[in-house]
Design a protein around this motif. Structure first.
Motif, mmCIF file in Angstrom:
data_model
loop_
_atom_site.group_PDB
_atom_site.id
_atom_site.type_symbol
_atom_site.label_atom_id
_atom_site.label_comp_id
_atom_site.label_asym_id
_atom_site.label_seq_id
_atom_site.Cartn_x
_atom_site.Cartn_y
_atom_site.Cartn_z
ATOM 1 N N HIS A 135 -6.791 76.413 3.019
ATOM 2 C CA HIS A 135 -6.765 76.367 4.512
ATOM 3 C C HIS A 135 -7.504 77.166 5.369
ATOM 4 O O HIS A 135 -8.078 78.373 4.675
ATOM 5 C CB HIS A 135 -5.236 76.708 4.819
ATOM 6 C CG HIS A 135 -4.945 78.256 4.615
ATOM 7 N ND1 HIS A 135 -4.295 78.814 3.334
ATOM 8 C CD2 HIS A 135 -4.973 79.109 5.501
ATOM 9 C CE1 HIS A 135 -4.334 79.862 3.611
ATOM 10 N NE2 HIS A 135 -4.524 80.292 4.904
ATOM 11 N N LYS A 151 -5.622 72.128 5.751
ATOM 12 C CA LYS A 151 -4.735 72.701 7.140
ATOM 13 C C LYS A 151 -5.295 73.798 7.775
ATOM 14 O O LYS A 151 -6.274 74.632 7.259
ATOM 15 C CB LYS A 151 -3.250 73.344 6.569
ATOM 16 C CG LYS A 151 -2.190 72.206 6.068
ATOM 17 C CD LYS A 151 -1.364 71.777 7.212
ATOM 18 C CE LYS A 151 -0.687 70.519 7.038
ATOM 19 N NZ LYS A 151 -0.372 69.975 8.229
ATOM 20 N N ILE A 152 -5.019 73.911 9.105
ATOM 21 C CA ILE A 152 -5.611 75.049 9.780
ATOM 22 C C ILE A 152 -4.323 75.867 10.510
ATOM 23 O O ILE A 152 -3.459 75.057 11.030
ATOM 24 C CB ILE A 152 -6.483 74.291 11.144
ATOM 25 C CG1 ILE A 152 -7.893 73.739 10.633
ATOM 26 C CG2 ILE A 152 -6.791 75.437 12.157
ATOM 27 C CD1 ILE A 152 -8.725 73.134 11.855
ATOM 28 N N VAL A 153 -4.300 76.969 10.066
ATOM 29 C CA VAL A 153 -3.262 77.929 10.280
ATOM 30 C C VAL A 153 -3.757 78.757 11.552
ATOM 31 O O VAL A 153 -4.772 79.488 11.431
ATOM 32 C CB VAL A 153 -2.911 78.775 9.119
ATOM 33 C CG1 VAL A 153 -1.820 79.821 9.541
ATOM 34 C CG2 VAL A 153 -2.650 77.791 8.051
ATOM 35 N N ILE A 154 -2.869 78.717 12.508
ATOM 36 C CA ILE A 154 -2.748 79.535 13.756
ATOM 37 C C ILE A 154 -2.158 80.703 13.611
ATOM 38 O O ILE A 154 -0.944 80.992 13.441
ATOM 39 C CB ILE A 154 -2.480 78.928 15.024
ATOM 40 C CG1 ILE A 154 -3.085 77.387 15.079
ATOM 41 C CG2 ILE A 154 -2.793 79.842 16.340
ATOM 42 C CD1 ILE A 154 -4.245 77.238 15.733
ATOM 43 N N LEU A 189 3.068 68.956 1.084
ATOM 44 C CA LEU A 189 1.854 69.467 1.693
ATOM 45 C C LEU A 189 0.545 69.210 1.013
ATOM 46 O O LEU A 189 -0.517 68.787 1.571
ATOM 47 C CB LEU A 189 2.092 70.971 1.691
ATOM 48 C CG LEU A 189 3.088 71.381 2.746
ATOM 49 C CD1 LEU A 189 3.250 72.779 2.780
ATOM 50 C CD2 LEU A 189 2.781 70.879 4.228
ATOM 51 N N LEU A 239 9.711 69.861 -3.291
ATOM 52 C CA LEU A 239 9.043 68.357 -2.482
ATOM 53 C C LEU A 239 8.639 68.789 -1.464
ATOM 54 O O LEU A 239 7.578 67.860 -1.175
ATOM 55 C CB LEU A 239 10.703 67.784 -2.162
ATOM 56 C CG LEU A 239 11.062 66.851 -2.983
ATOM 57 C CD1 LEU A 239 12.624 66.456 -2.505
ATOM 58 C CD2 LEU A 239 10.485 65.621 -3.388
ATOM 59 N N PHE A 240 8.948 69.792 -0.855
ATOM 60 C CA PHE A 240 8.193 70.172 0.490
ATOM 61 C C PHE A 240 6.779 70.676 0.278
ATOM 62 O O PHE A 240 5.736 70.188 0.841
ATOM 63 C CB PHE A 240 8.972 71.396 1.325
ATOM 64 C CG PHE A 240 8.510 71.687 2.417
ATOM 65 C CD1 PHE A 240 8.064 70.961 3.550
ATOM 66 C CD2 PHE A 240 7.708 73.054 2.560
ATOM 67 C CE1 PHE A 240 7.358 71.351 4.618
ATOM 68 C CE2 PHE A 240 7.084 73.555 3.626
ATOM 69 C CZ PHE A 240 7.047 72.502 4.842
ATOM 70 N N PHE A 259 19.096 72.466 -6.276
ATOM 71 C CA PHE A 259 18.922 71.701 -5.045
ATOM 72 C C PHE A 259 18.091 72.614 -4.094
ATOM 73 O O PHE A 259 17.133 71.947 -3.725
ATOM 74 C CB PHE A 259 20.409 71.723 -4.644
ATOM 75 C CG PHE A 259 20.224 70.961 -3.099
ATOM 76 C CD1 PHE A 259 19.665 69.605 -3.083
ATOM 77 C CD2 PHE A 259 20.746 71.229 -2.009
ATOM 78 C CE1 PHE A 259 19.618 69.049 -1.915
ATOM 79 C CE2 PHE A 259 20.847 70.638 -0.748
ATOM 80 C CZ PHE A 259 20.247 69.319 -0.842
ATOM 81 N N THR A 260 17.978 73.633 -4.000
ATOM 82 C CA THR A 260 17.128 74.622 -3.383
ATOM 83 C C THR A 260 15.830 74.225 -3.731
ATOM 84 O O THR A 260 14.923 74.180 -3.058
ATOM 85 C CB THR A 260 17.653 76.301 -3.151
ATOM 86 O OG1 THR A 260 19.126 76.078 -3.072
ATOM 87 C CG2 THR A 260 16.700 76.819 -2.155
ATOM 88 N N GLU A 318 23.541 74.066 -7.118
ATOM 89 C CA GLU A 318 23.151 74.643 -5.922
ATOM 90 C C GLU A 318 21.752 75.046 -5.859
ATOM 91 O O GLU A 318 20.765 74.650 -5.012
ATOM 92 C CB GLU A 318 24.068 75.659 -5.164
ATOM 93 C CG GLU A 318 25.227 74.876 -4.803
ATOM 94 C CD GLU A 318 26.480 75.784 -5.061
ATOM 95 O OE1 GLU A 318 26.244 76.881 -5.746
ATOM 96 O OE2 GLU A 318 27.698 75.612 -4.538
ATOM 97 N N LYS A 319 21.458 76.004 -6.564
ATOM 98 C CA LYS A 319 20.039 76.540 -6.791
ATOM 99 C C LYS A 319 19.195 75.679 -7.210
ATOM 100 O O LYS A 319 18.094 75.573 -6.320
ATOM 101 C CB LYS A 319 20.277 77.470 -7.876
ATOM 102 C CG LYS A 319 19.202 78.914 -7.833
ATOM 103 C CD LYS A 319 19.058 79.764 -8.956
ATOM 104 C CE LYS A 319 19.879 81.086 -8.860
ATOM 105 N NZ LYS A 319 19.949 81.681 -10.182
ATOM 106 N N LEU A 321 14.230 71.301 -3.260
ATOM 107 C CA LEU A 321 13.737 70.968 -1.715
ATOM 108 C C LEU A 321 12.598 71.701 -1.513
ATOM 109 O O LEU A 321 11.640 70.913 -0.836
ATOM 110 C CB LEU A 321 15.052 71.626 -0.686
ATOM 111 C CG LEU A 321 15.981 70.744 -0.451
ATOM 112 C CD1 LEU A 321 17.027 71.425 0.202
ATOM 113 C CD2 LEU A 321 15.666 69.478 0.135
ATOM 114 N N ILE A 322 12.316 72.989 -2.026
ATOM 115 C CA ILE A 322 11.089 73.611 -1.988
ATOM 116 C C ILE A 322 9.828 72.815 -2.516
ATOM 117 O O ILE A 322 8.872 72.614 -2.062
ATOM 118 C CB ILE A 322 11.152 75.211 -2.306
ATOM 119 C CG1 ILE A 322 12.331 75.676 -1.500
ATOM 120 C CG2 ILE A 322 9.956 75.880 -2.381
ATOM 121 C CD1 ILE A 322 12.484 77.284 -2.152
#
Lengths: 338, 172, 507
Positions: free
Chosen positions: A35, A66-69, A17, A12-13, A5-6, A2-3, A9-10
């Motif tokens: 950014h 990226k522009i972060v608000i 980006l 990949l994300f 998998f987490t 499970e770990k 996911l991170i």
């Protein structure tokens, strides 16, 4: 399992980006390597926040980053503006808002800065609309003026606080007509509009962008726009100009935008200027936003932007000065009397 | 804290609360009323803090009365109890935890690079609380290496996640 | 209504694409992680995702934000149960019974219950979102300044009452101290700077999150580290997926918490934290085990978690029907909808009726993802409890620091976190609960603005505070809550009760 998998996911994300932001090479252009932060010195969801997010999204492609608000509200926007001034002047930290607020901080004693310390990139101009709760008896602006005169200081008017667009509108009307009202302040333009929809206050003089939905939904009735020409609002109709009742009323558009301290590297200023000319001036998203919310799309930057912002700044700075709410005269920091 | 000490602690806290409540009330009364600006008198800044100051002072009085009924005014501080307090293991560990955390959060951060400060902090924390000075270094080598590995991994992970995923400009 | 069902089914089927399901899974998982980390809240998570999903198609972007929101509010229960540090303010009530359960070695069961409660809460909220959006939306408009004033006082009183079962006086002191903390800095009406004593940093006020992270997180670290010996909790994970009989037994509590949570969510500006406390309070009052609440009672845990997750859907009701956010994360969600060209508000049922039911489908998807991810990763997460404190605590502390810093990116906030950690530690030592202090910081501004606004509107009269219908109800409940803790009142009600009984028995 499970770990893993987490973690996957991170990763990949994060990877998506990284790949999303492939920079494009162009000569003489500033190439940011991380950014960019835009401090919105007001709450999330307000008029500054909305338009800044639209503009930020349009700029990202050209910058390749990226522009972060970051929402850093408090003290009429001066806390977030100070945050930008305190950050390194390297082009990676910007702030946003209404140009007139920025120009008036020093006059009000809130912050040691004037328009001359910044390079402005304006996107839209906003106008105030005087609206009332639909159950009130005021059918046009004339009725409302009569009521203000008949019951001085008793009709509650909801605004986003001292120096907000709504308050400035009321001070201007006060100057021409001598009326008195019960000033009720809220945390922002939208809460002020909501309080009027809920019936706690009778009148709201906030920006058209903030009132547009409630007007279209029949929860508010617009009496006048603080301008010398009528305002066409999609889904509502035509709002008559205030000059119909106060003929000598001198309106000025309230410009919104983003800005950066003027001592950032020159290529930052030029790159944003180029993006403003090429991208923002023709942006369909900004055009749609303006049409839907009753704003006027009018991008400009640099000296031209300063010229556009000045008339409204003159009006509010001198109204404040005449009301005794300033620490120095606007004249001293180069804001001539209108 | 021992149950029997509570009335004494309450006695002292109640005094502090009353003094605090009253000072808040006084400061609130001194706040400007903006009469010259034609401001509605019920919207002046001092109203709510003044109300809160009064409530805090009132709750302090209730606490004071209750602690007096429980004989909390016998403070009973003697040299012995003070000495016990300062020499106890609990106090040492308490002070140590606060000290290293404060050095990291308020001294190191913003002055040196974030991942380095963070790595040093994690390592120092584990080392200080796990290393036993009475034993020889070679017996504990594994422990020290483990601390080193943890500090490197987590400092890198937190830096990476916050800098690249959450796009935060980390201090330093 | 049938039309609505049809639109819901269409919306739901529309989301049944591999790419979207993948998005739902990672967004919810990220939300759970954001919620678990102390200091990263749902508001911040949704705000970050708004920026990152700007380029996506409107409904996908909003879906990801809803997943983030639901995941974060749920994820906070993890750290509340395992570490006694609520991951978001919404989970403070979860810790009251969740942490004792974990200490008793029943962490797996507690997480299973919390997960199921959150799921059912979301589903109840979702149903109400679908059916009552117009009705509840209009009710929210009846809440004016006097009602908000009472809600702030009521929140402090019940929170103080609940978190200090032995000594409510200390709970109330903590609550009013928290309200005072919110007074520091520039106030909203005249821009007057209060209690800053000339310092620039203080004139911006004490931010909620750093204070909360300190008072819960750092204080917990100090408490754990100071004992020379420390027992590692032995946790057996006997069963994570709760028994059906548990759900059946607490069915009434679950439904009540879900409905209450949704209603509170629908009130503008009052969020998940209060929803959790009120659900918890009502469960305590009606439960047979009411006295044992706070020692690890499953019913208390399930009430708090059902309440705060139901609130998520509740907060979207006024977002959709009036364009008024019901909570802070919902405000960001509203902004995101505007950015994507969807204009929620009174016209939404005319302009984008399908969107309302799409949002309902989104809540269902997010809740399902939360249930699956939540129940399947318990075993790994519970191992957090087995890590020796010397290794776990420095990592918790760096997360506290970075969490306090991340929101406004000011070093000053790290200092606030440390100071509130020490304050929080001493408060615990002297039996003062920390939760009312934190709630006080949240409610202080509401109290400050609304009390003054209400007085301005009434020209100084306090009569409206008691005669407006909702005010009357709130005033009576608040006073009853205070008096119910006093001996003379308990005696009085006891004698009245027996007196009434005597009358009916005809003696």
């Amino acid at each position: 399992m499970e770990k893993k998998f987490t973690v996957l996911l991170i990763l990949l994300f994060a990877a998506s980006l990284l790949f999303a932001g492939g920079a494009k090479e162009e000569k003489g252009m500033w190439q940011p390597t991380k950014h960019i932060t835009v401090i919105v010195p007001w709450g999330a969801g307000g008029s500054t926040d909305q338009v800044t997010r639209v503009v930020a999204g349009e700029l990202e492609d050209g910058l390749g980053q990226k522009i972060v608000i970051v929402n850093q509200g408090g003290a009429s926007g001066s806390v977030g503006t100070k945050g930008c001034l305190d950050a390194p002047h390297d082009g990676y930290t910007w702030t946003a808002g209404a140009a007139a607020d920025l120009g008036a901080y020093k006059v009000r004693g809130l912050l040691e800065t004037t328009l001359d310390d910044w390079v402005l990139y304006l996107n839209v101009a906003n106008v105030s609309v005087i609206s009332v709760h639909p159950d009130t008896p005021y059918q046009d602006f004339g009725d409302l003026l009569d009521a203000f005169k008949a019951k001085p200081g008793q009709i509650p008017v909801a605004t986003a606080g001292q120096l907000s667009a709504g308050h400035n509108a009321m001070v201007a009307i006060q100057k021409y007509t001598g009326i008195k009202f019960k000033h009720m302040t809220y945390d922002g333009g939208n809460p002020a509009v909501v309080a009027t929809v809920a019936g706690e206050c009778e009148v709201v003089p906030q920006l058209a962008v903030e009132e547009a939905d409630m007007l279209a939904g029949g929860k508010l009735r617009a009496l006048a726009v603080l301008d010398d020409k009528p305002l066409e609002l999609k889904g509502y109709g035509t709002i008559p100009p205030v000059t119909k009742w106060i003929p000598d009323f001198k309106p000025a558009p309230n410009y919104f935008g983003i800005w950066v301290p003027k001592d950032v590297p020159k290529e930052v200023i030029d790159t944003f200027g180029k993006l403003w000319d090429d991208v923002i001036k023709t942006s369909q998203k900004l055009k749609d936003y303006a049409a839907e919310r009753g704003a006027v799309m009018d991008p400009a930057w640099g000296e031209e932007a300063k010229k556009k912002a000045m008339p409204y700044l003159q009006i509010i700075a001198w109204n404040l000065h005449e009301a005794g709410k300033t620490v120095i005269s606007p004249e001293e920091i180069g804001i001539p009397k209108p | 804290m021992k149950e029997s000490n509570m009335p004494r602690a309450d006695f002292v806290t109640s005094m502090i609360l009353i003094a605090f409540g009253i000072s808040v009330l006084v400061l609130s009364l001194q706040m400007p009323r903006f009469e010259e600006h034609d401001v509605n008198p019920y919207s002046v800044p001092g109203i709510v803090p003044g109300f809160l100051g009064a409530v805090i002072a009132f709750l302090g009085v209730v606490l004071l009365i209750r602690s007096i009924l429980q004989k909390g005014y016998r403070l009973g501080i003697s040299g012995g109890t003070v000495k016990d307090f300062f020499s106890s293991e609990v106090t040492k560990r308490f002070a140590l935890t606060i000290a290293i955390s404060v050095i990291y959060a308020l001294v190191l951060l913003g002055r040196i690079s974030y991942p380095i400060a963070t790595g040093v902090y994690i390592f120092a924390f584990i080392f200080i609380f796990e290393y036993e000075w009475k034993k020889s270094f070679s017996d504990q080598l594994k422990k020290v290496l483990m601390a080193l590995v943890i500090s490197v991994i987590f400092s890198a992970a937190v830096t990476g996640v916050f800098r690249y995923l959450f796009l935060v400009n980390l201090p330093g | 209504m049938l039309e609505g069902l049809q639109m819901f089914v269409e919306g739901f089927i529309g989301f049944m694409r591999p790419k979207i399901i993948f998005d739902v899974l990672w967004a919810t998982q990220l939300g759970i992680i954001v919620g678990m980390l102390p200091g990263l809240t749902a508001t911040m998570g949704v705000a970050l995702m708004t920026t990152l999903t700007f380029k996506m198609e409107a409904s996908n972007a909003v879906l990801i934000l809803v997943c983030m929101y639901v995941g974060a509010i749920y994820g906070g229960s993890r750290s509340a149960i395992l570490l006694n540090i609520p991951g978001t303010p919404a989970n403070a009530a979860t810790a009251v019974d969740g942490y004792p359960l974990a200490k008793q070695g029943r962490a797996g069961r507690a997480i299973g219950i919390a997960t199921t409660g959150s799921f059912i809460g979301s589903v109840i909220g979702m149903l109400m979102l679908a059916f009552f959006t117009p009705i509840i939306g209009n009710f929210a408009l009846k809440i004016h300044s006097p009602e908000f004033t009472w809600l702030a006082i009521f929140g402090i009183v019940i929170c103080g009452n609940l978190t200090a079962p032995k000594d409510p006086l200390k709970g109330w002191i903590a609550g009013f101290a928290g309200l005072f903390v919110a007074m520091i800095g520039m106030e909203g009406m005249h821009a007057h700077i209060r209690f800053a004593f000339g310092t620039v940093a203080l004139s911006g006020g004490i931010a909620l999150l750093p204070a909360m992270v300190g008072a819960f997180g750092f204080a917990e670290i100090i408490t754990i580290m100071k004992h020379p010996k420390y027992e590692v909790v032995k946790t057996k994970i006997e069963r994570v997926i709760p028994k059906f009989s548990d759900i059946k037994r607490y069915f009434k509590t679950i439904v009540r918490s879900g409905v209450v949570g949704t209603f509170i969510g629908a009130i503008p500006g009052v969020g998940e934290d209060i929803a959790a406390w009120v659900s918890y309070d009502m469960a305590k009052r009606s439960s047979k085990e009411g006295d044992k609440f706070g020692t690890g009672v499953v019913e208390g845990l399930i009430a708090a978690e059902t309440g705060n997750n139901a609130c998520v859907a509740g907060a979207m009701i006024p977002v959709l029907s009036l364009a008024i956010p019901g909570s802070a994360p919902a405000a960001v969600l509203l902004a995101a909808m505007f950015i994507h060209g969807i204009r929620p508000g009174p016209l939404i049922m005319l302009e984008f009726p399908e969107f309302v039911f799409q949002v309902v489908a989104m809540v269902l998807l997010a809740s399902t993802a939360m249930l699956i991810l939540g129940l399947s990763m318990v075993r790994t997460l519970v191992k957090v409890l087995l890590v020796p404190r010397e290794k776990l605590m420095p990592i918790v502390f760096i997360l506290c620091v970075v969490g306090a810093f991340a929101i406004q990116q000011r070093i000053f906030d790290v200092g606030v976190m440390v100071v509130f950690g020490v304050i929080g530690y001493y408060m615990r030592e002297m039996d003062y609960p920390v939760a009312p202090l934190v709630l006080g910081i949240i409610l202080g501004k509401i109290l400050d603005d609304n009390l003054r606004r209400a007085l301005t509107l009434s020209d100084g009269s306090i009569i409206p505070f008691f005669t407006r219908p909702i005010c009357t109800v709130l005033a009576i409940i608040t006073l009853l809550t205070i008096f119910s803790r006093m001996k003379w009142f308990q005696k009085l009600t006891g004698s009245v009760r027996s007196g009434i009984k005597a009358v009916f028995k005809g003696k």
